[in-house]
Design a protein around this motif. Structure first.
Motif, mmCIF file in Angstrom:
data_model
loop_
_atom_site.group_PDB
_atom_site.id
_atom_site.type_symbol
_atom_site.label_atom_id
_atom_site.label_comp_id
_atom_site.label_asym_id
_atom_site.label_seq_id
_atom_site.Cartn_x
_atom_site.Cartn_y
_atom_site.Cartn_z
ATOM 1 N N ASN A 1 0.814 -1.217 0.000
ATOM 2 C CA ASN A 1 0.000 0.000 0.000
ATOM 3 C C ASN A 1 0.851 1.272 0.000
ATOM 4 O OD1 ASN A 1 -2.918 -0.973 0.303
ATOM 5 N ND2 ASN A 1 -1.883 -2.096 1.936
ATOM 6 N N LEU A 2 2.166 1.104 0.162
ATOM 7 C CA LEU A 2 3.061 2.261 0.093
ATOM 8 C C LEU A 2 3.480 2.572 -1.347
ATOM 9 C CD1 LEU A 2 4.384 4.191 2.211
ATOM 10 C CD2 LEU A 2 6.457 2.805 2.003
ATOM 11 N N LEU A 3 3.123 1.709 -2.280
ATOM 12 C CA LEU A 3 3.554 1.880 -3.665
ATOM 13 C C LEU A 3 3.214 3.254 -4.270
ATOM 14 C CD1 LEU A 3 2.923 -1.646 -5.233
ATOM 15 C CD2 LEU A 3 5.119 -0.478 -4.885
ATOM 16 N N PRO A 4 2.043 3.844 -3.988
ATOM 17 C CA PRO A 4 1.760 5.171 -4.562
ATOM 18 C C PRO A 4 2.763 6.244 -4.147
ATOM 19 C CG PRO A 4 -0.259 4.167 -3.753
ATOM 20 C CD PRO A 4 0.873 3.291 -3.281
ATOM 21 N N PHE A 5 3.488 6.008 -3.054
ATOM 22 C CA PHE A 5 4.449 6.991 -2.555
ATOM 23 C C PHE A 5 5.881 6.611 -2.917
ATOM 24 C CE2 PHE A 5 0.807 6.673 0.284
ATOM 25 C CZ PHE A 5 0.365 7.984 0.344
ATOM 26 N N PHE A 6 6.044 5.477 -3.582
ATOM 27 C CA PHE A 6 7.385 4.928 -3.771
ATOM 28 C C PHE A 6 8.295 5.861 -4.569
ATOM 29 C CE2 PHE A 6 10.487 2.189 -5.986
ATOM 30 C CZ PHE A 6 11.127 1.670 -4.877
ATOM 31 N N SER A 7 7.801 6.371 -5.683
ATOM 32 C CA SER A 7 8.649 7.218 -6.520
ATOM 33 C C SER A 7 9.087 8.474 -5.781
ATOM 34 C CB SER A 7 7.924 7.587 -7.819
ATOM 35 O OG SER A 7 6.735 8.306 -7.540
ATOM 36 N N LYS A 8 8.209 9.033 -4.979
ATOM 37 C CA LYS A 8 8.566 10.240 -4.228
ATOM 38 C C LYS A 8 9.575 9.912 -3.126
ATOM 39 C CE LYS A 8 6.566 14.392 -2.183
ATOM 40 N NZ LYS A 8 5.314 15.117 -1.847
ATOM 41 N N ILE A 9 9.433 8.735 -2.533
ATOM 42 C CA ILE A 9 10.401 8.313 -1.527
ATOM 43 C C ILE A 9 11.790 8.195 -2.151
ATOM 44 C CG2 ILE A 9 11.113 6.407 -0.023
ATOM 45 C CD1 ILE A 9 8.125 5.820 0.424
ATOM 46 N N VAL A 10 11.864 7.515 -3.285
ATOM 47 C CA VAL A 10 13.152 7.317 -3.962
ATOM 48 C C VAL A 10 13.759 8.662 -4.356
ATOM 49 C CG1 VAL A 10 14.266 6.381 -6.016
ATOM 50 C CG2 VAL A 10 12.563 5.019 -4.783
ATOM 51 N N GLU A 11 12.917 9.548 -4.892
ATOM 52 C CA GLU A 11 13.411 10.862 -5.308
ATOM 53 C C GLU A 11 13.947 11.638 -4.112
ATOM 54 O OE1 GLU A 11 14.569 13.319 -8.188
ATOM 55 O OE2 GLU A 11 13.476 11.447 -8.521
ATOM 56 N N SER A 12 13.267 11.542 -2.988
ATOM 57 C CA SER A 12 13.708 12.250 -1.782
ATOM 58 C C SER A 12 15.012 11.681 -1.244
ATOM 59 C CB SER A 12 12.626 12.163 -0.699
ATOM 60 O OG SER A 12 11.422 12.760 -1.131
ATOM 61 N N LEU A 13 15.189 10.369 -1.354
ATOM 62 C CA LEU A 13 16.382 9.729 -0.811
ATOM 63 C C LEU A 13 17.622 9.970 -1.654
ATOM 64 C CD1 LEU A 13 15.017 6.279 0.430
ATOM 65 C CD2 LEU A 13 15.472 8.335 1.766
ATOM 66 N N LYS A 14 17.426 10.271 -2.935
ATOM 67 C CA LYS A 14 18.577 10.482 -3.812
ATOM 68 C C LYS A 14 19.511 11.563 -3.278
ATOM 69 C CE LYS A 14 16.689 9.070 -8.295
ATOM 70 N NZ LYS A 14 16.224 9.549 -9.628
ATOM 71 N N ALA A 15 18.919 12.615 -2.734
ATOM 72 C CA ALA A 15 19.734 13.732 -2.231
ATOM 73 C C ALA A 15 20.644 13.282 -1.100
ATOM 74 C CB ALA A 15 18.824 14.860 -1.753
ATOM 75 N N TYR A 16 20.190 12.314 -0.303
ATOM 76 C CA TYR A 16 20.977 11.884 0.855
ATOM 77 C C TYR A 16 21.978 10.807 0.478
ATOM 78 C CZ TYR A 16 17.260 14.548 2.845
ATOM 79 O OH TYR A 16 16.383 15.556 3.110
ATOM 80 N N ILE A 17 21.664 10.020 -0.532
ATOM 81 C CA ILE A 17 22.618 9.025 -1.015
ATOM 82 C C ILE A 17 23.879 9.710 -1.545
ATOM 83 C CG2 ILE A 17 23.004 7.236 -2.757
ATOM 84 C CD1 ILE A 17 20.011 6.558 -2.498
ATOM 85 N N MET A 18 23.724 10.922 -2.092
ATOM 86 C CA MET A 18 24.852 11.657 -2.675
ATOM 87 C C MET A 18 25.594 12.527 -1.670
ATOM 88 S SD MET A 18 24.627 10.477 -5.642
ATOM 89 C CE MET A 18 25.920 11.457 -6.417
ATOM 90 N N LEU A 19 25.175 12.524 -0.400
ATOM 91 C CA LEU A 19 25.857 13.356 0.600
ATOM 92 C C LEU A 19 27.280 12.861 0.846
ATOM 93 C CD1 LEU A 19 23.156 13.859 3.395
ATOM 94 C CD2 LEU A 19 24.142 15.634 1.956
ATOM 95 N N PRO A 20 28.204 13.775 1.242
ATOM 96 C CA PRO A 20 29.526 13.329 1.687
ATOM 97 C C PRO A 20 29.383 12.395 2.880
ATOM 98 C CG PRO A 20 29.457 15.711 1.389
ATOM 99 C CD PRO A 20 28.047 15.226 1.271
ATOM 100 N N TYR A 21 30.373 11.533 3.080
ATOM 101 C CA TYR A 21 30.304 10.515 4.140
ATOM 102 C C TYR A 21 29.992 11.135 5.501
ATOM 103 C CZ TYR A 21 31.720 6.968 7.486
ATOM 104 O OH TYR A 21 31.743 6.099 8.543
ATOM 105 N N GLN A 22 30.619 12.256 5.824
ATOM 106 C CA GLN A 22 30.442 12.862 7.139
ATOM 107 C C GLN A 22 29.017 13.301 7.398
ATOM 108 O OE1 GLN A 22 32.710 13.632 4.946
ATOM 109 N NE2 GLN A 22 34.756 13.401 5.876
#
Length: 243
Positions: free
Chosen positions: A217-238
């Protein structure tokens, strides 16, 4: 007397500590908390839960002082793990009502203690605690709204709000569905808005708990979740958040 030490020290220290159950904390009320916690794990409920509940009942009343309410709620919280079955069978509804009243209290130290106690009840009394979702979820969402409106100024309150929200939601299943759009909207605001990394970590962790509860039931929000997480995946390690 352990409870006297517990109560007197809370009267002196109104700040809300997150680590009072840690063994390295040797302050009197922290040691008292640890002792009650250990006794609840080792003794039958009639030897620890019943006498402590009898002692703290007057402090759970509306006209009690804030530090008394905090002491009573915290005492319940540290006994939940060891006395879970006894609470489940005899006291769950009445304790949830005490927690709900504490969440509505005008004093933040009482509200924070109530949130911590709700987190403990949610952690150790599944699935029985979920029957109170219609009362507790709206109250938790009010705390989340306040966190958003104040831009996260009260770190202790926000941390305890997310602890209670995450542990309560994780096993709700379809009971969470009516609240899902509003909850996800709030979590996205915290995840993408001008909040510090700690709060974003809390939001991400909560999304994980929500996913565990509602599954597909979370599928309708999945693309927005992934898009939001992209910014944090690219953060520097610290600066990386816990994904």
């Amino acid at each position: 007397n352990i409870m006297i030490t517990f109560n007197e020290q809370h009267e002196k220290e109104d700040e809300d500590e997150d680590d009072f159950l840690e063994d390295h904390d040797q302050r009197p009320h922290s040691v008292a908390s640890q002792v009650i916690d250990r006794l609840a794990l080792c003794l039958p409920p009639e030897k620890i839960f019943s006498p402590v509940l009898q002692m703290i009942n007057p402090w759970l009343q509306q006209d009690s002082l804030p530090f008394q309410k905090k002491t009573a709620l915290t005492a319940v919280a540290v006994m939940v793990e060891g006395c879970a079955e006894h609470i489940r069978n005899n006291h769950l509804a009445s304790l949830v009502q005490c927690v709900y009243c504490g969440m509505q209290d005008s004093n933040p130290i009482v509200r924070n203690a109530a949130l911590f106690t709700l987190g403990q009840l949610s952690e150790h009394l599944q699935p029985d605690i979920t029957q109170f979702s219609s009362e507790l979820l709206p109250a938790l969402f009010q705390f989340l709204e306040q966190a958003l409106s104040t831009r996260g100024r009260d770190r202790t309150s926000i941390t305890k709000t997310f602890y209670a929200l995450e542990t309560f939601c994780e096993h709700l299943g379809t009971q969470l569905l009516p609240y899902l759009p509003g909850l996800m909207e709030k979590l996205f605001i915290m995840l993408t808005g001008d909040f510090n990394i700690h709060y974003k970590e809390l939001a991400i962790s909560c999304i994980g708990a929500v996913a565990n509860a509602v599954e597909e039931n979370l599928l309708p929000f999945f693309s927005k979740i992934v898009e939001s997480l992209k910014a944090y995946i690219m953060l520097p390690y610290q600066e990386m958040v816990v994904l």
